[in-house]
Motif scaffolding. Sequence first.
Motif, PDB file in Angstrom:
ATOM      1  N   LYS A 152      40.453  44.622 -64.444  1.00  0.00           N
ATOM      2  CA  LYS A 152      39.757  44.636 -63.153  1.00  0.00           C
ATOM      3  C   LYS A 152      38.882  43.398 -62.955  1.00  0.00           C
ATOM      4  CE  LYS A 152      39.464  49.698 -62.731  1.00  0.00           C
ATOM      5  NZ  LYS A 152      38.535  50.853 -62.630  1.00  0.00           N
ATOM      6  N   LEU A 167      39.551  48.290 -67.978  1.00  0.00           N
ATOM      7  CA  LEU A 167      38.359  47.603 -67.468  1.00  0.00           C
ATOM      8  C   LEU A 167      38.584  46.096 -67.428  1.00  0.00           C
ATOM      9  CD1 LEU A 167      35.518  48.125 -66.445  1.00  0.00           C
ATOM     10  CD2 LEU A 167      34.705  48.025 -68.803  1.00  0.00           C
ATOM     11  N   GLU A 220      41.276  52.079 -72.734  1.00  0.00           N
ATOM     12  CA  GLU A 220      40.061  52.007 -71.919  1.00  0.00           C
ATOM     13  C   GLU A 220      39.647  50.556 -71.698  1.00  0.00           C
ATOM     14  OE1 GLU A 220      37.187  55.675 -72.765  1.00  0.00           O
ATOM     15  OE2 GLU A 220      37.888  54.714 -74.626  1.00  0.00           O
TER      16      GLU A 220
END
Length: 500
Positions: A481, A478, A474
């Motif tokens: 990005k 993130l 996870e």
Amino acid sequence: MKKLMLLAIAVMAVMVGCKNKNQTAPADEKDSVTAVIDSIIEENDTTPMPMFLIGGDAKYMHMLYWTNIEEPQKSDDNAEYFDTWHNSWEIQEMFRRNAAQYTNRILGDKITKIKFVDEVLKDPDGNTPSIGEIHNREDIPALCARFDFVNAKDKNPDDPTWGVVICTDSYLNSRKRLDVKGVDAVGEFPALPADIVKKMEQEYGMKAANSSKLGTIDGRYTHGTIEFKGEFKNAPKDKYDADRKFALALELIIDGDKVYKLEQLGYYDETYGATWNADADGYIPNSIVAAFEGPKGLELCYTHGAPESFCVGMIYLRDEKLVELQYEIFHSMVDEETPIWKSDIAEMKKLFLADDPHSHKYVELTKWAHCFIDYQNDWYWLRDKDEKNGAFFIRDDKGKFKLIDVENQFQSPSRAEKDGVYYLKLGGSPGGPSYQHIIYAYQNGKQLWKLFVLQVYDEISECSLNGKDISVEEGKALFEKVPEGKEITAFFRDIEPKQN
């Protein structure tokens, strides 16, 4: 910017501000105008002249001051313009002496009762506030008097706030208030009558570029302007710049076959043409916002708005001539930053110390800057003199500060943005093969999330989101990005040391 006109008393004009600088009028005309102005000023303690409200805050209306409240003293350096400057101060001082008498706000055909509240003479740091400037932020103080409505119900947020006339009872009782009607024009104003334009062309030996009928006063007088083509070769010589060329426009008050005029000088350039105001094409006329028939003749309250400036004053009809008494031209500020006061610095330092009382007590933050991580929040960056330690803060709409995070030897800051999301990134090595990232994401002024990532040998080993552990997968999704960070642009100012 300012009307490009005289600093000293010019033909038909007085006071520092909108007029071309450093010209001299013929002695007889200048003396005549000076005598009229002196007479007007002498009358003011018994019948104070109208003044103007400009701007305000959430609670009060402001009458901005334009000069220091201390009386100017004559010296060799200011002797040439001392009388002009002293007259300017004297008008302001007249107002200050009689401030409580200004109980009438005039807006169109309506008079509303107001009351003097107090003066703003110091900013939060105890210094003199700005003088002669109109701020676009309510929290930037200006040297001014503050007024309020006698009846709260009279406050209308849709009312104009710049150049609103206020008067004393003594002035209103000794004058007849005249109706002022502007021309209802869409686009360009209608031209003045051809015979008036021709008469002025013959008098000045120049061709008119355009003319405008702006309005009527008492159904009798017409207010208009004429702008002439080319150079005004009969302009008073500029003793500081003999090569300066001038343009000419006229402010006219027409009464039947009588034409009263004010000469408004601009600069003329063979290539670029005539300029009266910086950042504006052509002559910008005065606006007559109130008119009176006084014991000695017509008295007009005017404003003059232009890019980055706003001028207020009076025009008098005396001895068949118009005399302009300009109070001041105010610089209208744009794109101002939120001010920082000593108490703000103290509050941010307090938050910084509370974040880590043991380590931060050895760090002295000596400089501050506005910085723009995003463009919706007020961001502040404090640093030490070596720029190795610091902190980022946001101030909310209520003026409260929040510490976002700190920079130190393990956390160097950078900034990034992509697709409407703005990032504050702090990263560095706490030792060995590890490297940590702390990333704050903002959108539409709100914090979306805070991501912590720990890398060991460039591989992600730990992640947390908003303080809660998340999986490596996870966190990696993130983290990848987030665009690469860039240096944060900021211009630092020194924090004044504490006085012992």
